[in-house]
Scaffold this active site. Structure first.
Site, mmCIF file in Angstrom:
data_model
loop_
_atom_site.group_PDB
_atom_site.id
_atom_site.type_symbol
_atom_site.label_atom_id
_atom_site.label_comp_id
_atom_site.label_asym_id
_atom_site.label_seq_id
_atom_site.Cartn_x
_atom_site.Cartn_y
_atom_site.Cartn_z
ATOM 1 C CE LYS A 1 -1.310 -0.645 5.007
ATOM 2 N NZ LYS A 1 0.025 -0.510 5.323
ATOM 3 N NE ARG B 1 8.561 -0.914 8.877
ATOM 4 C CZ ARG B 1 7.183 -0.486 8.732
ATOM 5 N NH1 ARG B 1 7.073 -0.001 7.421
ATOM 6 N NH2 ARG B 1 6.433 -0.796 9.410
ATOM 7 N NE ARG C 1 -1.894 0.065 10.864
ATOM 8 C CZ ARG C 1 -0.852 0.730 10.406
ATOM 9 N NH1 ARG C 1 -0.630 1.770 9.961
ATOM 10 N NH2 ARG C 1 0.145 -0.086 9.816
ATOM 11 N NE ARG D 1 3.953 -4.061 10.957
ATOM 12 C CZ ARG D 1 4.734 -3.982 10.202
ATOM 13 N NH1 ARG D 1 5.958 -4.570 10.048
ATOM 14 N NH2 ARG D 1 4.607 -3.107 9.193
ATOM 15 N NE ARG E 1 8.254 -3.413 4.664
ATOM 16 C CZ ARG E 1 6.933 -3.103 4.841
ATOM 17 N NH1 ARG E 1 6.314 -2.494 3.824
ATOM 18 N NH2 ARG E 1 6.574 -3.261 6.039
HETATM 19 P P1 AMP Z 1 3.138 1.120 9.196
HETATM 20 O O1 AMP Z 1 4.178 1.892 8.520
HETATM 21 O O2 AMP Z 1 1.866 1.753 8.495
HETATM 22 O O3 AMP Z 1 3.251 -0.399 8.781
HETATM 23 O O4 AMP Z 1 3.094 1.566 10.501
HETATM 24 C C1 AMP Z 1 4.342 1.220 11.596
HETATM 25 C C2 AMP Z 1 3.629 1.458 12.818
HETATM 26 O O5 AMP Z 1 3.251 2.586 13.275
HETATM 27 C C3 AMP Z 1 2.646 0.649 13.297
HETATM 28 O O6 AMP Z 1 3.017 -0.801 13.756
HETATM 29 C C4 AMP Z 1 2.020 1.202 14.706
HETATM 30 O O7 AMP Z 1 2.864 1.110 15.551
HETATM 31 C C5 AMP Z 1 2.165 2.604 14.220
HETATM 32 N N1 AMP Z 1 0.971 3.153 13.434
HETATM 33 C C6 AMP Z 1 0.989 3.447 12.150
HETATM 34 N N2 AMP Z 1 -0.305 3.994 11.743
HETATM 35 C C7 AMP Z 1 -1.119 3.810 12.885
HETATM 36 C C8 AMP Z 1 -2.325 4.146 13.171
HETATM 37 N N3 AMP Z 1 -3.033 4.405 12.172
HETATM 38 N N4 AMP Z 1 -2.557 3.774 14.411
HETATM 39 C C9 AMP Z 1 -1.820 3.470 15.549
HETATM 40 N N5 AMP Z 1 -0.788 3.278 15.083
HETATM 41 C C10 AMP Z 1 0.003 3.192 14.108
#
Ligand code: AMP
Length: 224
Positions: free
Chosen positions: A19, A167, A94, A178, A135
């Site tokens: 995404k 990461r 989310r 996740r 990744r």
């Molecule tokens: P992502 O890059 O979207 O995979 O996000 C990495 C991390 O950021 C997630 O595992 C959460 O710890 C935090 N995070 C990102 N977006 C959100 C959200 N909408 N609500 C809560 N935590 C978030």
């Protein structure tokens, strides 16, 4: 000129569904900024700000950051001028509370002429786990895959020349947390956009190019 004044496009999908990559591609085509709380949080964490320190442990464990923090982050970002024609959301909302927060915001800031559309990239857990293992990311926000989307120079970011890294939350155990968190919370969000007739579902397991093609084809039905 487009008859829709603002375009809001929301990308959903499990971690590793592509995404972020597709949001960037579409954002560049439509000249819309991509807003990703995950990116904003990583930036804070890497800078070592108070907020960054607060969220670092939760992020490393693959847990969601509290809504209050995310709301503030989103509010601050959406206060910038560059969102006047719309924006793309990647990784937000989310969970249901975040969806309700966003709907409230839409009610205040959008008119009937504006577009809100959600794109859901579907992918099986087994494919995700394989994908995430390859990744590699950069602190500038760029993302690569060692096999399917390799950088031109091994281990180096095409965009800014910095060293790529894995990461911390891409470790297999954290990815499982996740994925669980995603599947537990996404249903009411998808149901809302489906009811609004603004949900596009895409098979996210195909190549980046083919996923982009399908998004372009399907989004044409929404963009005027
Ligand atoms: P992502 O890059 O979207 O995979 O996000 C990495 C991390 O950021 C997630 O595992 C959460 O710890 C935090 N995070 C990102 N977006 C959100 C959200 N909408 N609500 C809560 N935590 C978030």
């Amino acid at each position: 000129m487009s008859s829709q004044t603002k375009k809001i496009i929301i990308f959903f999908g499990p971690p590793g569904s592509g995404k972020g990559t597709q949001a960037d591609i579409l954002g560049a085509k439509l000249f819309l900024p991509v807003i990703s709380p995950g990116e904003l949080l990583r930036h804070e964490r890497d800078k070592g700000t108070k907020l960054g320190k607060e969220v670092a442990v939760l992020m490393a464990k693959g847990k969601l950051v509290p809504n209050k923090i995310i709301e503030k982050l989103i509010d601050n970002r959406l206060a910038k001028k560059d969102i006047d024609n719309g924006y793309i959301l990647d990784g937000y909302p989310r969970q249901k509370e975040q969806l309700l927060f966003l709907i409230k915001r839409f009610e205040k800031t959008l008119s009937k002429k504006d577009l809100v559309v959600a794109i859901y990239l579907k992918a099986k857990n087994s494919s995700i786990i394989k994908r995430i293992a390859g990744r590699r990311v950069c602190s500038c926000g760029a993302s690569f895959h060692i096999k399917t989307n390799p950088p031109k120079k091994f281990g180096i970011c095409d965009q800014c020349g910095a060293k790529l890294y894995r990461r911390k939350d891409d470790a297999p155990q954290v990815v499982r947390t996740r994925l669980k968190s995603f599947s537990l919370r996404i249903k009411p969000i998808l149901a809302y956009f489906k009811k609004e007739k603004s949900l596009i579902t895409i098979d996210g397991e195909r190549s980046i190019k083919n996923v982009t093609k399908e998004i372009d084809k399907k989004i044409k039905n929404y963009i005027k």
